[in-house]
Design a protein around this motif. Structure first.
Motif, PDB file in Angstrom:
ATOM      1  N   ASP A  96      -2.084  18.693   3.316  1.00  0.00           N
ATOM      2  CA  ASP A  96      -0.632  19.112   3.401  1.00  0.00           C
ATOM      3  C   ASP A  96      -0.613  20.483   3.966  1.00  0.00           C
ATOM      4  O   ASP A  96       0.841  20.806   4.591  1.00  0.00           O
ATOM      5  N   GLY A  97      -1.618  21.244   3.966  1.00  0.00           N
ATOM      6  CA  GLY A  97      -1.524  22.718   4.475  1.00  0.00           C
ATOM      7  C   GLY A  97      -1.127  22.787   5.906  1.00  0.00           C
ATOM      8  O   GLY A  97      -1.311  22.016   6.726  1.00  0.00           O
ATOM      9  N   PRO A  98      -0.282  23.858   6.379  1.00  0.00           N
ATOM     10  CA  PRO A  98       0.087  24.072   7.819  1.00  0.00           C
ATOM     11  C   PRO A  98      -1.102  24.222   8.510  1.00  0.00           C
ATOM     12  O   PRO A  98      -0.926  24.028   9.867  1.00  0.00           O
ATOM     13  N   GLU A  99      -2.221  24.821   8.191  1.00  0.00           N
ATOM     14  CA  GLU A  99      -3.146  24.983   8.977  1.00  0.00           C
ATOM     15  C   GLU A  99      -4.521  24.653   8.596  1.00  0.00           C
ATOM     16  O   GLU A  99      -4.911  23.919   7.614  1.00  0.00           O
ATOM     17  N   ASP A 100      -5.433  24.311   9.579  1.00  0.00           N
ATOM     18  CA  ASP A 100      -7.032  23.961   9.420  1.00  0.00           C
ATOM     19  C   ASP A 100      -7.837  24.977   9.735  1.00  0.00           C
ATOM     20  O   ASP A 100      -7.504  25.692  10.415  1.00  0.00           O
ATOM     21  N   TYR A 101      -8.812  25.380   8.883  1.00  0.00           N
ATOM     22  CA  TYR A 101      -9.804  26.234   8.916  1.00  0.00           C
ATOM     23  C   TYR A 101     -11.137  25.701   9.057  1.00  0.00           C
ATOM     24  O   TYR A 101     -11.352  24.440   8.958  1.00  0.00           O
ATOM     25  N   PHE A 102     -12.180  26.440   9.708  1.00  0.00           N
ATOM     26  CA  PHE A 102     -13.672  25.926   9.668  1.00  0.00           C
ATOM     27  C   PHE A 102     -14.265  26.656   8.446  1.00  0.00           C
ATOM     28  O   PHE A 102     -13.642  27.721   8.228  1.00  0.00           O
ATOM     29  N   PHE A 103     -14.913  25.785   7.651  1.00  0.00           N
ATOM     30  CA  PHE A 103     -15.718  26.333   6.756  1.00  0.00           C
ATOM     31  C   PHE A 103     -17.226  26.220   6.852  1.00  0.00           C
ATOM     32  O   PHE A 103     -17.639  25.319   7.757  1.00  0.00           O
ATOM     33  N   HIS A 112     -20.339  24.501  11.051  1.00  0.00           N
ATOM     34  CA  HIS A 112     -19.010  24.831  10.501  1.00  0.00           C
ATOM     35  C   HIS A 112     -18.456  23.355  10.606  1.00  0.00           C
ATOM     36  O   HIS A 112     -18.224  22.581  11.628  1.00  0.00           O
ATOM     37  N   ARG A 113     -17.460  23.163   9.572  1.00  0.00           N
ATOM     38  CA  ARG A 113     -16.842  21.790   9.522  1.00  0.00           C
ATOM     39  C   ARG A 113     -15.166  22.307   9.650  1.00  0.00           C
ATOM     40  O   ARG A 113     -14.908  23.257   8.933  1.00  0.00           O
ATOM     41  N   SER A 114     -14.529  21.309   9.934  1.00  0.00           N
ATOM     42  CA  SER A 114     -13.032  21.396   9.650  1.00  0.00           C
ATOM     43  C   SER A 114     -12.738  21.169   8.129  1.00  0.00           C
ATOM     44  O   SER A 114     -13.333  20.120   7.495  1.00  0.00           O
TER      45      SER A 114
END
Length: 187
Positions: A96-103, A112-114
């Motif tokens: 539900d978050g507005p952004e996606d990040y790599f971790f 790194h993955r989404s």
């Protein structure tokens, strides 16, 4: 000689192709960022060609906030404990978050993955009981969003339901409708 499609209409054959692509895409989500659209990536990797020794610098990504990583870790722990209802709430808060990040899942590996892709992968890998709980919790909301998108002819709404609630019945229907929409436009 009969065609490989037999007597199936063109639209149904296209739907089957789209369903196959979605199945392959979701099964390979663990290998890297998912291909399903709608994910906003914060920053692409940029190589620094002026780095010492002529080698490229490490990739640079904006790190996810600490709370989001804690939610992912908590969801994983709850899945191990087979507390699926609680785990899907944590995973949904990531989706539900507005952004996606790599971790970086493993500190010693440069992969790194989404974050949202990982949340989807975890939901899809739950046993049947967990997926049924997910359907109970998010099925009505996804169904309403799908109905609203269909009534408004909102393709972006279909994409949102597909991206956000893929593992619900409405999410799969949205994916199929989105695929048919693109197929009808020769995309």
């Amino acid at each position: 000689m009969d065609s490989p499609r037999g007597n199936l209409p063109k639209r149904l054959c296209g739907a089957l192709v789209v369903a196959g692509i979605v199945a392959v895409t979701t099964s390979t989500a663990a290998a890297g960022p998912p291909v399903i659209g709608g994910i906003n990536l914060m920053l692409s990797a940029v190589a620094d060609e002026t780095a010492l020794d002529g080698e490229f610098a490490d990739s640079v990504f904006l790190p996810p906030d600490r709370k989001t990583l804690q939610r992912l870790a908590q969801a994983r722990e709850l899945l191990v404990q087979q507390r699926y209802g609680e785990a899907v709430r944590y995973l949904d808060s990531i989706l539900d978050g507005p952004e996606d990040y790599f971790f970086q899942p493993q500190k010693n590996m440069p992969v790194h993955r989404s974050l949202k892709g990982e949340a989807q992968r975890l939901i899809g890998s739950m046993p049947r009981k967990g997926r049924e709980l997910y359907q109970l919790q998010y099925g009505p909301r996804s169904r309403q969003m799908l109905s609203d998108a269909i009534a408004a002819g909102d393709v972006a709404g279909l994409a949102e339901v597909s991206r956000r609630f893929f593992h619900t019945q409405a999410g799969r229907e949205a994916t199929l409708l989105l695929g048919l929409h693109h197929l009808d436009r020769s995309r």
